[in-house]
Design a protein around this motif. Sequence first.
Motif, PDB file in Angstrom:
ATOM      1  N   TYR A   1       3.313   5.215 -16.960  1.00  0.00           N
ATOM      2  CA  TYR A   1       2.207   6.137 -16.691  1.00  0.00           C
ATOM      3  C   TYR A   1       0.971   5.360 -16.250  1.00  0.00           C
ATOM      4  N   CYS A   2       0.632   4.315 -16.981  1.00  0.00           N
ATOM      5  CA  CYS A   2      -0.554   3.521 -16.649  1.00  0.00           C
ATOM      6  C   CYS A   2      -0.395   2.830 -15.295  1.00  0.00           C
TER       7      CYS A   2
ATOM      8  N   TYR B   1       1.397   3.760 -12.726  1.00  0.00           N
ATOM      9  CA  TYR B   1       1.354   4.773 -11.671  1.00  0.00           C
ATOM     10  C   TYR B   1      -0.075   5.236 -11.390  1.00  0.00           C
ATOM     11  N   HIS B   2      -0.874   5.355 -12.453  1.00  0.00           N
ATOM     12  CA  HIS B   2      -2.237   5.868 -12.316  1.00  0.00           C
ATOM     13  C   HIS B   2      -3.305   4.769 -12.234  1.00  0.00           C
TER      14      HIS B   2
ATOM     15  N   THR C   1       0.552  14.080 -19.211  1.00  0.00           N
ATOM     16  CA  THR C   1      -0.361  13.942 -20.335  1.00  0.00           C
ATOM     17  C   THR C   1      -0.826  15.314 -20.812  1.00  0.00           C
TER      18      THR C   1
END
Length: 71
Positions: free
Chosen positions: A34-35, A37-38, A66
């Motif tokens: 997640y981190c 990708y963002h 999220t």
Amino acid sequence: MARFKLNGYWAVNKPDWFITKSKQKYILEHLILYCEYHGLVEIPEGCIVHHKNRNKEDNSIGTIVTGKQIG
């Protein structure tokens, strides 16, 4: 990056760039993905990262979302 199962989730060794209050040497893989990708280095405070399809083993980016922490 070595993967192993932890309570049904995939876990990996915590990368040096990932910021967390935990002193553990491993982290759940979907949090790292997640981190990455963002473009984040930590999970924003008050957010919970989870699998929208409820499949703990499915770390495809389309299933990782999220929500806000309640309480």
